[in-house]
Design an enzyme around this catalytic site. Structure first.
Site, PDB file in Angstrom:
ATOM      1  N   SER A 124     -20.604 -38.403  -5.162  1.00 23.51           N
ATOM      2  CA  SER A 124     -19.580 -39.388  -5.459  1.00 23.51           C
ATOM      3  C   SER A 124     -20.401 -40.923  -4.924  1.00 23.51           C
ATOM      4  CB  SER A 124     -18.532 -39.245  -3.961  1.00 23.51           C
ATOM      5  OG  SER A 124     -18.146 -40.345  -3.558  1.00 23.51           O
ATOM      6  N   TYR A 148     -17.624 -36.281   5.244  1.00 22.67           N
ATOM      7  CA  TYR A 148     -17.098 -36.269   3.597  1.00 22.67           C
ATOM      8  C   TYR A 148     -18.021 -36.637   2.720  1.00 22.67           C
ATOM      9  CZ  TYR A 148     -15.898 -36.443  -1.009  1.00 22.67           C
ATOM     10  OH  TYR A 148     -15.834 -37.062  -2.352  1.00 22.67           O
ATOM     11  N   LYS A 152     -21.090 -34.627   0.301  1.00 22.98           N
ATOM     12  CA  LYS A 152     -22.047 -34.791  -0.745  1.00 22.98           C
ATOM     13  C   LYS A 152     -23.350 -34.903  -0.730  1.00 22.98           C
ATOM     14  CE  LYS A 152     -18.006 -34.532  -2.869  1.00 22.98           C
ATOM     15  NZ  LYS A 152     -17.490 -33.721  -3.562  1.00 22.98           N
TER      16      LYS A 152
HETATM   17  N1  LIG Z   1     -10.942 -38.216  -6.497  1.00 26.75           N
HETATM   18  C1  LIG Z   1     -11.525 -39.011  -6.105  1.00 26.75           C
HETATM   19  O1  LIG Z   1     -11.451 -40.389  -5.737  1.00 26.75           O
HETATM   20  C2  LIG Z   1     -13.182 -38.695  -6.042  1.00 26.75           C
HETATM   21  C3  LIG Z   1     -14.587 -40.164  -6.069  1.00 26.75           C
HETATM   22  C4  LIG Z   1     -15.489 -38.573  -5.713  1.00 26.75           C
HETATM   23  C5  LIG Z   1     -16.008 -37.338  -5.381  1.00 26.75           C
HETATM   24  N2  LIG Z   1     -14.511 -36.873  -5.976  1.00 26.75           N
HETATM   25  C6  LIG Z   1     -15.292 -35.555  -6.357  1.00 26.75           C
HETATM   26  O2  LIG Z   1     -14.241 -35.406  -6.857  1.00 26.75           O
HETATM   27  C7  LIG Z   1     -13.899 -33.302  -6.979  1.00 26.75           C
HETATM   28  C8  LIG Z   1     -12.628 -33.450  -7.967  1.00 26.75           C
HETATM   29  O3  LIG Z   1     -11.655 -34.535  -6.825  1.00 26.75           O
HETATM   30  P1  LIG Z   1     -10.180 -34.332  -6.989  1.00 26.75           P
HETATM   31  O4  LIG Z   1      -9.445 -35.628  -6.778  1.00 26.75           O
HETATM   32  O5  LIG Z   1      -9.873 -33.992  -8.176  1.00 26.75           O
HETATM   33  O6  LIG Z   1      -9.713 -33.203  -5.764  1.00 26.75           O
HETATM   34  P2  LIG Z   1      -8.084 -32.798  -5.718  1.00 26.75           P
HETATM   35  O7  LIG Z   1      -8.416 -32.223  -4.440  1.00 26.75           O
HETATM   36  O8  LIG Z   1      -7.504 -33.057  -6.840  1.00 26.75           O
HETATM   37  O9  LIG Z   1      -9.194 -30.864  -6.097  1.00 26.75           O
HETATM   38  C9  LIG Z   1     -10.062 -30.116  -5.833  1.00 26.75           C
HETATM   39  C10 LIG Z   1      -9.347 -28.951  -6.152  1.00 26.75           C
HETATM   40  O10 LIG Z   1     -10.507 -27.514  -5.042  1.00 26.75           O
HETATM   41  C11 LIG Z   1      -9.443 -26.971  -4.993  1.00 26.75           C
HETATM   42  N3  LIG Z   1     -10.291 -26.588  -4.005  1.00 26.75           N
HETATM   43  C12 LIG Z   1     -10.550 -26.982  -2.501  1.00 26.75           C
HETATM   44  N4  LIG Z   1     -11.391 -26.191  -1.998  1.00 26.75           N
HETATM   45  C13 LIG Z   1     -11.177 -25.272  -2.366  1.00 26.75           C
HETATM   46  C14 LIG Z   1     -11.893 -23.700  -2.229  1.00 26.75           C
HETATM   47  N5  LIG Z   1     -13.230 -23.750  -1.337  1.00 26.75           N
HETATM   48  N6  LIG Z   1     -11.903 -22.957  -2.905  1.00 26.75           N
HETATM   49  C15 LIG Z   1     -11.203 -23.250  -3.871  1.00 26.75           C
HETATM   50  N7  LIG Z   1     -10.640 -24.129  -4.580  1.00 26.75           N
HETATM   51  C16 LIG Z   1     -11.048 -25.335  -3.901  1.00 26.75           C
HETATM   52  C17 LIG Z   1      -8.200 -27.746  -4.438  1.00 26.75           C
HETATM   53  O11 LIG Z   1      -7.326 -26.590  -4.211  1.00 26.75           O
HETATM   54  C18 LIG Z   1      -8.198 -29.062  -5.345  1.00 26.75           C
HETATM   55  O12 LIG Z   1      -7.419 -27.825  -6.455  1.00 26.75           O
HETATM   56  C19 LIG Z   1     -14.360 -33.100  -5.408  1.00 26.75           C
HETATM   57  O13 LIG Z   1     -15.653 -33.078  -5.110  1.00 26.75           O
HETATM   58  C20 LIG Z   1     -14.176 -34.931  -4.450  1.00 26.75           C
HETATM   59  O14 LIG Z   1     -14.798 -34.746  -3.590  1.00 26.75           O
HETATM   60  C21 LIG Z   1     -13.355 -37.098  -6.339  1.00 26.75           C
END
Ligand SMILES: NC(=O)c1ccc[n+]([C@@H]2O[C@H](COP(=O)([O-])OP(=O)(O)OC[C@H]3O[C@@H](n4cnc5c(N)ncnc54)[C@H](O)[C@@H]3O)[C@@H](O)[C@H]2O)c1
Length: 349
Positions: A124, A148, A152
């Site tokens: 991120s 958080y 990362k």
């Molecule tokens: N959405 C954003 O703004 C953003 C920005 C930068 C980075 N990210 C990163 O991108 C990734 C995906 O983000 P997103 O927005 O799709 O989030 P999201 O919460 O929609 O998706 C994450 C998924 O991981 C699953 N999960 C979490 N912990 C778990 C575990 N221990 N075992 C199995 N499954 C697990 C959740 O149920 C969920 O389906 C994350 O790593 C997040 O940190 C997101």
């Protein structure tokens, strides 16, 4: 290739599963559904024209992960599974370190055991904290400001150490800026279970009448209109970059770290007005005080992603707003209440 997508039922993961399937890969999803719904699966199958294998396993369950790798001959992993709310991470740092860091360690142990050496990691732009200069390049100083972000950064460092110890292990660290929007079909999108942490889902809920106004934090920044400027990127563009990163790891057999953004800053008020145009709905807002720790402008230099992956963002802010609204208006309660019935409407690509 057969690709394991951790967190594949989540927002960015689901869009990426679809792109990977469209490129001819076989996808296996692993998710504990802590922040997602199994109702996404029939919708994904509908869009892809074939079902996705999905295993309900928590990444921290080593035996469960070993069994999963034993059942599927995995070639590469795309690792989304994490908790992602900055505010919550300040209240529950241990839960974040446990889920995001321990979960990654267990995944890496299971990969090593199974002889899988390619990983695409969801990092991120939060690893840059408040950058000194924009556009932000990958060699900008890394200084996180919350638990958080620290998870990362620690995972990026962990992955660097694993690479250094194992010449057969290659990783693509993808540093996302601000993912927004939804698949143009309106069948998959972001479904926050609580009060949205991010701007776009909040704007969607205000436009839909679920919230009465948007609070804009800060109207006196030295920006185009006084509101904060960020780099919003359409989730379908972002998803495409993961498939390009898989190709890169396969082709080059070396690691990389790239920013994923459009390279164009959009202010909060510009986004609100673009959303009003795209949706035909008013988005009432109030300008309130700045939030501690926020900076005026953050946007990416995405040149490295273009040079190494041949990737650049294609969707503009109007498309981001149009697709976000299409998803919101077709699914006012997200996946809830839709059961797992395959929708009637034909897929739109
Ligand atoms: N959405 C954003 O703004 C953003 C920005 C930068 C980075 N990210 C990163 O991108 C990734 C995906 O983000 P997103 O927005 O799709 O989030 P999201 O919460 O929609 O998706 C994450 C998924 O991981 C699953 N999960 C979490 N912990 C778990 C575990 N221990 N075992 C199995 N499954 C697990 C959740 O149920 C969920 O389906 C994350 O790593 C997040 O940190 C997101």
């Amino acid at each position: 290739m057969r690709i394991l997508v951790t967190g594949g039922a989540g927002y960015i993961g689901a869009h990426t599963c679809l792109v990977l399937a469209e490129r001819g890969h076989e996808v296996v999803i692993v998710d504990n559904f802590s922040n997602s719904s199994a109702a996404v699966l029939p919708r994904l199958a509908h869009l892809a024209g074939r079902p996705f294998a999905c295993e309900e396993v928590d990444l921290r369950d080593r035996a469960g992960m070993d069994a999963l790798f034993a059942r599927h001959a995995i070639d590469a992993v795309v690792h989304f599974a994490a908790l992602k709310a900055v505010g919550e991470s300040c209240e529950q740092p241990l839960a974040y370190f446990d889920n995001n860091i321990s979960g990654t360690i267990t995944l890496l142990q299971a990969m090593k055991q199974a002889g899988v050496g390619r990983l695409v990691f969801s990092s991120s732009a939060t690893v840059y904290g408040a950058p000194d200069a924009v556009p932000v390049r990958e060699d900008a100083p890394l200084r996180v400001t919350n638990p958080y972000g620290r998870t990362k950064l620690v995972v990026e460092q962990l992955l660097a150490d694993v690479q250094a110890s194992d010449p057969g292990f290659h990783v693509a660290n993808l540093r996302y800026f601000n993912p927004v929007g939804a698949h143009p079909s309106g069948l998959i999108g972001e479904d926050p279970s609580d009060t949205p942490n991010n701007l776009m889902p909040y704007v969607c809920q205000v436009a839909a009448g679920r919230r009465d106004h948007l609070s804009v934090f800060g109207g006196d920044y030295p920006t185009v209109d006084g509101s904060g400027v960020r780099d919003y990127i359409h989730v379908v563009d972002l998803a495409r970059a993961h498939a390009d990163a898989i190709d890169y790891l396969e082709r080059e057999r070396q690691s990389l770290t790239v920013n994923l953004g459009t390279g164009r800053g959009i202010s909060v008020l510009e986004l609100v007005h673009a959303f009003e145009r795209a949706s035909g709905q008013a988005v009432p807002y109030r300008i309130v005080g700045r939030r501690a720790g926020d900076v005026a402008e953050v946007y990416a230099d995405p040149g490295q992603a273009q040079a190494l992956l041949g990737w650049r963002a294609e969707y503009d802010v109007d498309a981001m707003c149009r697709d976000a609204w299409n998803w919101q208006s077709r699914n006012p309660d997200g996946y809830t209440g839709t059961g797992d019935a395959v929708p009637d409407q034909p897929p739109v690509r």
